[in-house]
Design an enzyme around this catalytic site. Structure first.
Site, PDB file in Angstrom:
ATOM      1  N   GLU A   1       0.835  -1.206   0.000  1.00 23.04           N
ATOM      2  CA  GLU A   1       0.000   0.000   0.000  1.00 23.04           C
ATOM      3  C   GLU A   1       0.870   1.256   0.000  1.00 23.04           C
ATOM      4  O   GLU A   1       0.620   2.200  -0.763  1.00 23.04           O
ATOM      5  CB  GLU A   1      -0.923   0.009   1.212  1.00 23.04           C
ATOM      6  CG  GLU A   1      -1.817   1.245   1.263  1.00 23.04           C
ATOM      7  CD  GLU A   1      -2.494   1.446   2.603  1.00 23.04           C
ATOM      8  OE1 GLU A   1      -3.652   1.900   2.614  1.00 23.04           O
ATOM      9  OE2 GLU A   1      -1.861   1.170   3.647  1.00 23.04           O
TER      10      GLU A   1
ATOM     11  N   TRP B   1      -8.357  -1.276   0.030  1.00 21.47           N
ATOM     12  CA  TRP B   1      -9.204  -0.194  -0.449  1.00 21.47           C
ATOM     13  C   TRP B   1     -10.408  -0.678  -1.254  1.00 21.47           C
ATOM     14  O   TRP B   1     -11.188   0.126  -1.759  1.00 21.47           O
ATOM     15  CB  TRP B   1      -8.369   0.753  -1.315  1.00 21.47           C
ATOM     16  CG  TRP B   1      -7.463   1.630  -0.511  1.00 21.47           C
ATOM     17  CD1 TRP B   1      -6.161   1.393  -0.170  1.00 21.47           C
ATOM     18  CD2 TRP B   1      -7.805   2.894   0.069  1.00 21.47           C
ATOM     19  NE1 TRP B   1      -5.659   2.430   0.579  1.00 21.47           N
ATOM     20  CE2 TRP B   1      -6.648   3.367   0.734  1.00 21.47           C
ATOM     21  CE3 TRP B   1      -8.957   3.670   0.076  1.00 21.47           C
ATOM     22  CZ2 TRP B   1      -6.632   4.582   1.426  1.00 21.47           C
ATOM     23  CZ3 TRP B   1      -8.942   4.882   0.758  1.00 21.47           C
ATOM     24  CH2 TRP B   1      -7.792   5.326   1.419  1.00 21.47           C
TER      25      TRP B   1
ATOM     26  N   TYR C   1      -4.535   9.774  -0.896  1.00 25.30           N
ATOM     27  CA  TYR C   1      -3.169   9.975  -0.420  1.00 25.30           C
ATOM     28  C   TYR C   1      -2.097  10.193  -1.491  1.00 25.30           C
ATOM     29  O   TYR C   1      -1.447  11.235  -1.529  1.00 25.30           O
ATOM     30  CB  TYR C   1      -2.755   8.780   0.446  1.00 25.30           C
ATOM     31  CG  TYR C   1      -3.562   8.600   1.688  1.00 25.30           C
ATOM     32  CD1 TYR C   1      -3.266   9.309   2.848  1.00 25.30           C
ATOM     33  CD2 TYR C   1      -4.629   7.702   1.719  1.00 25.30           C
ATOM     34  CE1 TYR C   1      -4.017   9.139   4.003  1.00 25.30           C
ATOM     35  CE2 TYR C   1      -5.392   7.535   2.871  1.00 25.30           C
ATOM     36  CZ  TYR C   1      -5.084   8.250   4.013  1.00 25.30           C
ATOM     37  OH  TYR C   1      -5.828   8.098   5.141  1.00 25.30           O
TER      38      TYR C   1
ATOM     39  N   ARG D   1      12.391  23.481   9.587  1.00 27.64           N
ATOM     40  CA  ARG D   1      11.185  23.026  10.283  1.00 27.64           C
ATOM     41  C   ARG D   1      10.025  22.859   9.308  1.00 27.64           C
ATOM     42  O   ARG D   1       8.868  22.820   9.713  1.00 27.64           O
ATOM     43  CB  ARG D   1      10.829  24.026  11.389  1.00 27.64           C
ATOM     44  CG  ARG D   1      11.884  24.118  12.490  1.00 27.64           C
ATOM     45  CD  ARG D   1      11.444  25.054  13.617  1.00 27.64           C
ATOM     46  NE  ARG D   1      11.396  26.444  13.188  1.00 27.64           N
ATOM     47  CZ  ARG D   1      12.422  27.301  13.251  1.00 27.64           C
ATOM     48  NH1 ARG D   1      13.591  26.882  13.718  1.00 27.64           N
ATOM     49  NH2 ARG D   1      12.278  28.546  12.864  1.00 27.64           N
ATOM     50  N   ARG D   2      10.363  22.749   8.029  1.00 24.80           N
ATOM     51  CA  ARG D   2       9.328  22.674   7.004  1.00 24.80           C
ATOM     52  C   ARG D   2       9.354  21.354   6.218  1.00 24.80           C
ATOM     53  O   ARG D   2       8.842  21.284   5.102  1.00 24.80           O
ATOM     54  CB  ARG D   2       9.487  23.855   6.037  1.00 24.80           C
ATOM     55  CG  ARG D   2       9.399  25.202   6.734  1.00 24.80           C
ATOM     56  CD  ARG D   2       9.576  26.359   5.763  1.00 24.80           C
ATOM     57  NE  ARG D   2       9.552  27.645   6.455  1.00 24.80           N
ATOM     58  CZ  ARG D   2       9.656  28.834   5.850  1.00 24.80           C
ATOM     59  NH1 ARG D   2       9.810  28.880   4.512  1.00 24.80           N
ATOM     60  NH2 ARG D   2       9.625  29.953   6.546  1.00 24.80           N
TER      61      ARG D   2
ATOM     62  N   CYS E   1      -6.838   9.973   6.678  1.00 25.38           N
ATOM     63  CA  CYS E   1      -6.785   9.807   8.139  1.00 25.38           C
ATOM     64  C   CYS E   1      -5.372  10.135   8.631  1.00 25.38           C
ATOM     65  O   CYS E   1      -5.199  10.993   9.485  1.00 25.38           O
ATOM     66  CB  CYS E   1      -7.180   8.389   8.519  1.00 25.38           C
ATOM     67  SG  CYS E   1      -8.894   7.987   8.134  1.00 25.38           S
TER      68      CYS E   1
ATOM     69  N   ARG F   1      -5.670  12.253  12.070  1.00 22.58           N
ATOM     70  CA  ARG F   1      -6.878  12.896  12.584  1.00 22.58           C
ATOM     71  C   ARG F   1      -7.870  11.885  13.145  1.00 22.58           C
ATOM     72  O   ARG F   1      -8.641  12.170  14.062  1.00 22.58           O
ATOM     73  CB  ARG F   1      -7.560  13.702  11.484  1.00 22.58           C
ATOM     74  CG  ARG F   1      -8.100  12.838  10.361  1.00 22.58           C
ATOM     75  CD  ARG F   1      -9.065  13.546   9.424  1.00 22.58           C
ATOM     76  NE  ARG F   1      -9.548  12.606   8.417  1.00 22.58           N
ATOM     77  CZ  ARG F   1     -10.656  11.886   8.542  1.00 22.58           C
ATOM     78  NH1 ARG F   1     -11.404  11.996   9.621  1.00 22.58           N
ATOM     79  NH2 ARG F   1     -11.018  11.048   7.585  1.00 22.58           N
TER      80      ARG F   1
ATOM     81  N   ASP G   1      -8.640   4.110  13.679  1.00 28.11           N
ATOM     82  CA  ASP G   1      -9.276   2.865  14.100  1.00 28.11           C
ATOM     83  C   ASP G   1      -8.180   2.059  14.800  1.00 28.11           C
ATOM     84  O   ASP G   1      -7.368   1.396  14.153  1.00 28.11           O
ATOM     85  CB  ASP G   1      -9.816   2.148  12.864  1.00 28.11           C
ATOM     86  CG  ASP G   1     -10.344   0.744  13.158  1.00 28.11           C
ATOM     87  OD1 ASP G   1     -10.244   0.286  14.307  1.00 28.11           O
ATOM     88  OD2 ASP G   1     -10.830   0.098  12.211  1.00 28.11           O
TER      89      ASP G   1
ATOM     90  N   LEU H   1     -12.267   2.810  19.045  1.00 27.36           N
ATOM     91  CA  LEU H   1     -12.518   1.390  18.837  1.00 27.36           C
ATOM     92  C   LEU H   1     -13.982   1.234  18.447  1.00 27.36           C
ATOM     93  O   LEU H   1     -14.861   1.860  19.057  1.00 27.36           O
ATOM     94  CB  LEU H   1     -12.248   0.592  20.116  1.00 27.36           C
ATOM     95  CG  LEU H   1     -10.784   0.530  20.568  1.00 27.36           C
ATOM     96  CD1 LEU H   1     -10.698   0.061  22.018  1.00 27.36           C
ATOM     97  CD2 LEU H   1      -9.980  -0.409  19.666  1.00 27.36           C
TER      98      LEU H   1
END
Length: 324
Positions: free
Chosen positions: A80, A102, A144, A186-187, A206, A226, A229, A268
């Site tokens: 994946e 998927w 993604y 920091r980027r 996610c 964010r 599961d 959960l």
């Protein structure tokens, strides 16, 4: 209900020995199951949830965060991740490799729109065999990989019009170059949350934000997820975070450092009770390691054959349904 700020078992063992990293996961699972806020969620299944949790893992000496209290199919997770790096958004190449992570989303759409209650296996087989069918029913939208390597950019076309560039921003390539040329920045960030395209995605990202950090010649990465599961998705997310960090480190001539996973809504599903009770009854043990067998020319050229896991002796697999 928030996650506890201190997970005593994972941080302060009575023996004085460094505890197995997996206690962080099991203690969080137990806390959510016993004290999480019960919520109605998008899927209609329902969850128990906490807001804000962190798990850390040191990648020194080839170590990899594979759960030992159940079998994790790391090759599936790796396939994946490699698919993400191609920028592909159609499940056809995944199905051809036997990866069904998927498949449920386009299958659900196909069943709703056609009324054909085709089996998952038959749908996947047809996706592989029929290119036209795959083009119509197998695409997930700009998920993604599309955002990672082809974030859309629009340019002025004159007369108040804008056109989309043929090739968008390759965030992955940019971060690799930035790590090599300006490691103290920091980027070093890869972002998947493209607000303008969320509605076109089968599932909004996610695991959405990756930030890389160099210190003492070691490359670390923090992932903000964010929505997680914890029963099913976390194991793949943690593996992929660690693997991506190792791949980037190799490409940048750095040693792997630490991976830091941070979850927003960590939950959960209510129909995962059997999984939870079985898993928290088990004791973690052992440590898997990974060797990358070659160094490809770029981060986009790795193959599944390049990765060898050693010392992985998990307890038996625990199955549970996926909420779509």
């Amino acid at each position: 209900m928030n996650a506890p700020s201190t997970l005593l078992r994972s941080e302060s063992p009575a023996s004085g020995r460094v505890p197995h990293w997996e206690w962080q996961y099991l203690d969080l699972m137990r806390h959510i199951w016993e004290h999480g806020d019960e919520r109605v969620d998008r899927t209609g299944v329902g969850t128990r949830s906490v807001f804000g949790a962190t798990i850390r893992f040191d990648l020194a000496d080839g170590a990899m965060p594979l759960l030992s209290t159940k079998r994790v199919y790391w090759k599936t997770a790796t396939r994946e991740l490699l698919w993400f790096l191609t920028g592909d958004t159609n499940i056809r190449s995944l199905c051809a490799q036997g990866v069904q992570i998927w498949t449920d989303w386009p299958l659900d759409r196909y069943r709703r729109e056609t009324g054909d209650q085709i089996s998952r296996a038959d749908f996947s087989d047809r996706i592989v065999a029929d290119a036209a069918f795959a083009e119509k029913w197998g695409d997930l939208g700009p998920v993604y990989g599309k955002q990672w390597v082809d974030w859309p950019v629009f340019e002025d076309a004159g007369n108040g019009l804008f056109r989309r560039r043929e090739q968008g921003i390759n965030q992955v390539a940019q971060v690799i170059a930035s790590l090599q040329e300006n490691p103290g920045s920091r980027r070093h960030i890869i972002e998947g949350w493209n607000v303008a395209e969320l509605d076109a995605m089968a599932l909004p990202p996610c695991h959405k934000t990756y930030q890389f950090h160099v210190a003492g010649g070691r490359l670390s990465c923090l992932l903000y997820q964010r929505s997680c599961d914890l029963g099913l998705g976390f194991a793949f997310n943690m593996w992929s975070l660690a693997l991506l960090t190792r791949m980037f480190a190799q490409q940048c001539n750095l040693e792997p450092g630490e991976v830091v996973w941070t979850g927003g809504d960590v939950h959960l599903y209510l129909n995962h009770g059997a999984l939870v009770e079985e898993q928290i009854s088990r004791k973690p043990e052992g440590q898997a390691t990974l060797e990358i067998l070659r160094r490809p020319q770029s981060v986009f050229d790795y193959r599944i054959e390049d990765f060898e896991v050693r010392g992985y002796a998990p307890q038996s697999h625990i199955s549970a349904p996926v909420a779509v």
